[in-house]
Design a protein around this motif. Structure first.
Motif, PDB file in Angstrom:
ATOM      1  N   UNK A 322     -25.663  70.183 -73.428  1.00  0.00           N
ATOM      2  CA  UNK A 322     -24.306  69.515 -73.054  1.00  0.00           C
ATOM      3  C   UNK A 322     -24.583  68.368 -72.233  1.00  0.00           C
ATOM      4  N   UNK A 323     -24.425  67.229 -72.604  1.00  0.00           N
ATOM      5  CA  UNK A 323     -24.558  66.218 -71.723  1.00  0.00           C
ATOM      6  C   UNK A 323     -23.581  65.890 -70.575  1.00  0.00           C
ATOM      7  N   UNK A 324     -24.137  65.411 -69.382  1.00  0.00           N
ATOM      8  CA  UNK A 324     -23.260  64.919 -68.037  1.00  0.00           C
ATOM      9  C   UNK A 324     -23.509  63.577 -68.077  1.00  0.00           C
ATOM     10  N   UNK A 325     -22.575  62.914 -67.685  1.00  0.00           N
ATOM     11  CA  UNK A 325     -22.670  61.533 -67.221  1.00  0.00           C
ATOM     12  C   UNK A 325     -23.037  61.091 -65.902  1.00  0.00           C
ATOM     13  N   UNK A 326     -23.580  59.997 -65.667  1.00  0.00           N
ATOM     14  CA  UNK A 326     -23.994  59.443 -64.415  1.00  0.00           C
ATOM     15  C   UNK A 326     -22.752  59.174 -63.692  1.00  0.00           C
ATOM     16  N   UNK A 327     -21.672  58.866 -64.364  1.00  0.00           N
ATOM     17  CA  UNK A 327     -20.268  58.740 -63.570  1.00  0.00           C
ATOM     18  C   UNK A 327     -20.003  60.021 -62.929  1.00  0.00           C
ATOM     19  N   UNK A 328     -20.231  60.988 -63.481  1.00  0.00           N
ATOM     20  CA  UNK A 328     -19.719  62.243 -62.751  1.00  0.00           C
ATOM     21  C   UNK A 328     -20.751  62.934 -62.108  1.00  0.00           C
ATOM     22  N   UNK A 333     -19.173  69.506 -67.039  1.00  0.00           N
ATOM     23  CA  UNK A 333     -17.563  69.745 -67.184  1.00  0.00           C
ATOM     24  C   UNK A 333     -17.234  70.924 -67.721  1.00  0.00           C
ATOM     25  N   UNK A 334     -16.521  71.695 -66.818  1.00  0.00           N
ATOM     26  CA  UNK A 334     -16.002  73.171 -67.269  1.00  0.00           C
ATOM     27  C   UNK A 334     -15.250  73.239 -68.646  1.00  0.00           C
ATOM     28  N   UNK A 335     -14.700  72.083 -68.808  1.00  0.00           N
ATOM     29  CA  UNK A 335     -13.832  71.840 -70.390  1.00  0.00           C
ATOM     30  C   UNK A 335     -14.922  71.859 -71.481  1.00  0.00           C
ATOM     31  N   UNK A 336     -15.816  70.802 -71.316  1.00  0.00           N
ATOM     32  CA  UNK A 336     -16.632  70.709 -72.226  1.00  0.00           C
ATOM     33  C   UNK A 336     -17.665  72.224 -72.484  1.00  0.00           C
ATOM     34  N   UNK A 338     -16.336  75.218 -72.077  1.00  0.00           N
ATOM     35  CA  UNK A 338     -15.275  75.859 -72.913  1.00  0.00           C
ATOM     36  C   UNK A 338     -15.402  75.601 -74.224  1.00  0.00           C
ATOM     37  N   UNK A 339     -15.503  74.704 -74.522  1.00  0.00           N
ATOM     38  CA  UNK A 339     -15.360  74.052 -75.912  1.00  0.00           C
ATOM     39  C   UNK A 339     -16.511  74.188 -76.907  1.00  0.00           C
ATOM     40  N   UNK A 340     -17.867  74.536 -76.065  1.00  0.00           N
ATOM     41  CA  UNK A 340     -19.060  74.560 -76.762  1.00  0.00           C
ATOM     42  C   UNK A 340     -19.387  76.020 -76.914  1.00  0.00           C
ATOM     43  N   UNK A 341     -18.794  77.106 -76.337  1.00  0.00           N
ATOM     44  CA  UNK A 341     -19.176  78.301 -76.293  1.00  0.00           C
ATOM     45  C   UNK A 341     -18.571  79.016 -77.653  1.00  0.00           C
ATOM     46  N   UNK A 342     -19.610  79.957 -78.322  1.00  0.00           N
ATOM     47  CA  UNK A 342     -19.308  80.864 -79.535  1.00  0.00           C
ATOM     48  C   UNK A 342     -19.809  82.117 -79.201  1.00  0.00           C
ATOM     49  N   UNK A 343     -19.788  82.843 -80.198  1.00  0.00           N
ATOM     50  CA  UNK A 343     -19.991  84.445 -79.955  1.00  0.00           C
ATOM     51  C   UNK A 343     -21.592  84.389 -80.227  1.00  0.00           C
ATOM     52  N   UNK A 364     -16.177  74.540 -55.669  1.00  0.00           N
ATOM     53  CA  UNK A 364     -15.083  74.524 -56.351  1.00  0.00           C
ATOM     54  C   UNK A 364     -15.351  74.203 -57.769  1.00  0.00           C
ATOM     55  N   UNK A 365     -16.321  73.538 -58.144  1.00  0.00           N
ATOM     56  CA  UNK A 365     -16.653  73.303 -59.346  1.00  0.00           C
ATOM     57  C   UNK A 365     -17.417  74.567 -59.968  1.00  0.00           C
ATOM     58  N   UNK A 366     -18.312  75.056 -59.267  1.00  0.00           N
ATOM     59  CA  UNK A 366     -18.927  76.423 -59.587  1.00  0.00           C
ATOM     60  C   UNK A 366     -17.897  77.654 -59.796  1.00  0.00           C
ATOM     61  N   UNK A 367     -16.875  77.522 -59.104  1.00  0.00           N
ATOM     62  CA  UNK A 367     -15.624  78.443 -59.428  1.00  0.00           C
ATOM     63  C   UNK A 367     -14.888  78.249 -60.596  1.00  0.00           C
ATOM     64  N   UNK A 368     -14.996  77.072 -60.942  1.00  0.00           N
ATOM     65  CA  UNK A 368     -14.112  76.734 -62.425  1.00  0.00           C
ATOM     66  C   UNK A 368     -15.052  76.960 -63.582  1.00  0.00           C
ATOM     67  N   UNK A 369     -16.290  76.975 -63.424  1.00  0.00           N
ATOM     68  CA  UNK A 369     -17.312  77.271 -64.173  1.00  0.00           C
ATOM     69  C   UNK A 369     -17.312  78.838 -64.574  1.00  0.00           C
TER      70      UNK A 369
END
Length: 587
Positions: A322-328, A333-336, A338-343, A364-369
């Protein structure tokens, strides 16, 4: 004939300068590693001499007297060892003892009758020519056998010395083919070698050859192990604490680890929920092997430590990047997520502070993850916290297992290499629910067994130095921060270079993609991070690691675990090399 050791060494050395080649007319071409060739000849020469000694009861020197009647078992033993050494199969036996004597003498490069010796097996067309020239030797074959001759690369283990790889010649006849199966496991073939290790080794070799390369590739503190830790290790040796320990580690060490995790990380464990290993790398690998089944997915945010995906492949799992950007700031990103998780998703690997970026996950970010993880009952988390003490205020470290509902899902990995400058002591540990830790312990019991008893005593001393390593670690962190500040300020002045200021560890992960596509006279095209690093090594004599090894080809990693003076020199060299590229880009 009596050969002293010096003569043997000199004559065998003449053999080592030879080359082995194959061409259509039946002669042999292609390079053969000199060290391996020398070892092979030493081995066979010594075997011949030893067997003659056994036969004649010769006790001194290397005298090779004539033998009236050969011993078949001795001859077969020598033939077997020679065949094992060179990968050869002889179609006939040595029926004359003089042949053994002649071969032993000629392999050492000596002939009593002429300057060029030759041993020929009774099989037609096979010959070994020992040339007296100090520049080259050859192994040749008659063209009669050219149709049945092939060159193979065999991996052999010498019986009484360390493992070597030597080239081998396999003679095939119409009735029988002797060939070693050299195939490797598909699991191993799927694994890529570590680029950080390869580049570090290459830089070290250049330095040893006299090239003034500045090595900024390895993730290793340049400080000595604190004296109190070193003394504890020395005392362990002096006091005879040099035997096996329990597989999971000594109770003493596991108890102080539990104390450390409670006081510094706010997570509670008992000693039976800790396994001490030979480094945090082993802890991570064992955790992946323990919980992943074939086809499971291991979720890895990029940029990542080079070994995470390869460890997943070793477990027959599938790494999902799951790539993360230098701007971040290279944070997941927790949303990314969530979108990539499967069974099939089984593991998420988090590293904070991060190698290679130095990024630190805010609580805070760890809590979202953690909220995303909680929605997936199969998903576990490996929290790699090896750099936790190398962190720069105002950033603070948060252990993922300390978050609500995450203790049961989290395998916390830590160690002593980075913060305590103990890379060579090879000691790490994993903490987690007993069910998973017992599985890690079982794997370790059948692989390496317990870690070094001496290192474990030293680790007890390390954890007794005070909160977060006390003054000694604080001093190192202060130096790392000074170096970070210098490099960030320096590279901010270079056009086209993007920076995410690291909040921990001792790495800069810089985006140099602005300079990709540049053609350099005498070097070639700089098209990616690897070619840029090769250019900087050649032009600036600075060893760095290309970002593609970490999952982001736009960047390169600089380790500032080096003295400030070395970093200043390296920065100037990089700048000079980059300015040459800048001129080309501008044109």
């Amino acid at each position: 004939m009596r050969l002293n050791n010096q003569e043997l060494d000199q004559n065998v050395e003449r053999w080592t300068r030879g080359v082995l080649l194959w061409v259509p007319d039946g002669s042999v071409t292609g390079s053969l590693h000199a060290l391996n060739l020398r070892n092979c000849f030493y081995w066979f020469q010594a075997t011949c001499i030893r067997e003659y000694k056994l036969k004649t009861k010769e006790k001194k020197g290397t005298h090779l007297p004539p033998i009236t009647k050969p011993q078949p078992n001795v001859i077969l033993h020598v033939r077997y060892k020679f065949r094992r050494c060179f990968g050869l199969r002889f179609q006939s036996t040595f029926t004359e003892s003089s042949q053994l004597r002649t071969m032993a003498a000629q392999i050492s490069g000596i002939s009593s009758t002429c300057s060029t010796g030759s041993f020929r097996d009774q099989s037609p067309g096979l010959a070994f020519d020992s040339l007296s020239s100090t520049r080259s030797s050859t192994i040749s074959f008659s063209s009669k056998l050219s149709a049945n001759l092939s060159i193979k690369s065999l991996e052999t283990r010498r019986l009484h010395k360390s493992s070597t790889i030597c080239s081998a010649v396999v003679v095939e006849n119409n009735s029988e083919q002797i060939e070693l199966d050299t195939t490797l496991s598909p699991r191993v073939n799927s694994v890529k070698p570590s680029k950080t290790v390869a580049i570090t080794d290459q830089a070290t070799a250049l330095v040893e050859a006299g090239v003034p390369v500045i090595r900024l590739a390895a993730g290793e503190p340049d400080f000595d192990t604190p004296a109190v830790i070193a003394e504890a290790g020395i005392n362990a040796i002096r006091e005879g604490y040099t035997r096996y320990t329990p597989n999971a580690g000594t109770l003493e060490l596991r108890t102080v680890i539990c104390k450390k995790l409670k006081e510094e990380n706010d997570i509670s464990y008992t000693p039976d929920q800790i396994v001490v290993s030979n480094g945090a790398k082993q802890s991570i690998l064992q955790a992946i092997l323990a919980v992943c089944s074939p086809g499971d997915e291991v979720i890895i945010p990029a940029p990542f430590w080079v070994s995470y995906p390869e460890m997943a492949r070793l477990a027959d799992a599938t790494p999902v990047i799951l790539p993360a950007n230098i701007s971040e700031n290279f944070l997941l990103d927790p949303k990314l997520l969530e979108s990539k998780l499967t069974e099939k998703s089984r593991l998420l690997i988090l590293c904070s502070p991060s190698n290679p970026t130095g990024s630190v996950y805010p609580k805070k970010l760890l809590q979202e993850i953690a909220q995303v993880v909680a929605n997936h009952p199969r998903l576990l988390v490996i929290s790699d916290e090896i750099y936790e003490h190398i962190i720069y205020a105002p950033s603070v470290h948060t252990s993922f297992a300390s978050l609500p509902g995450m203790w049961e899902r989290t395998l916390t990995v830590n160690g002593f290499s980075k913060a305590f400058a103990m890379t060579g002591w090879r000691l790490g540990y994993i903490a987690g629910p007993k069910h998973f830790i017992a599985a890690c312990n079982k794997i370790q019991s059948q692989s390496t067994s317990g870690a070094s008893s001496i290192s474990q005593k030293a680790a007890v001393a390390a954890l007794g130095m005070g909160h977060a390593g006390g003054e000694a670690v604080s001093h190192m962190v202060k130096a790392f921060r000074e170096r970070r500040d210098f490099l960030v300020s320096f590279f901010q002045e270079l056009d086209g270079v993007k920076i995410s200021e690291p909040q921990g560890a001792f790495y800069l992960f810089l985006d140099f993609s602005y300079y990709y596509g540049t053609e350099v006279d005498g070097f070639g095209l700089i098209k990616d991070s690897e070619s840029l690093c090769r250019y900087l090594l050649e032009k600036g004599q600075v060893a760095l690691v290309p970002g593609d090894a970490f999952g982001d080809d736009s960047c390169i990693r600089i380790s500032y675990a080096a003295s400030l003076s070395d970093l200043q020199t390296a920065a100037d060299r990089i700048k000079e090399a980059i300015l040459t590229l800048k001129t080309t880009v501008s044109l």
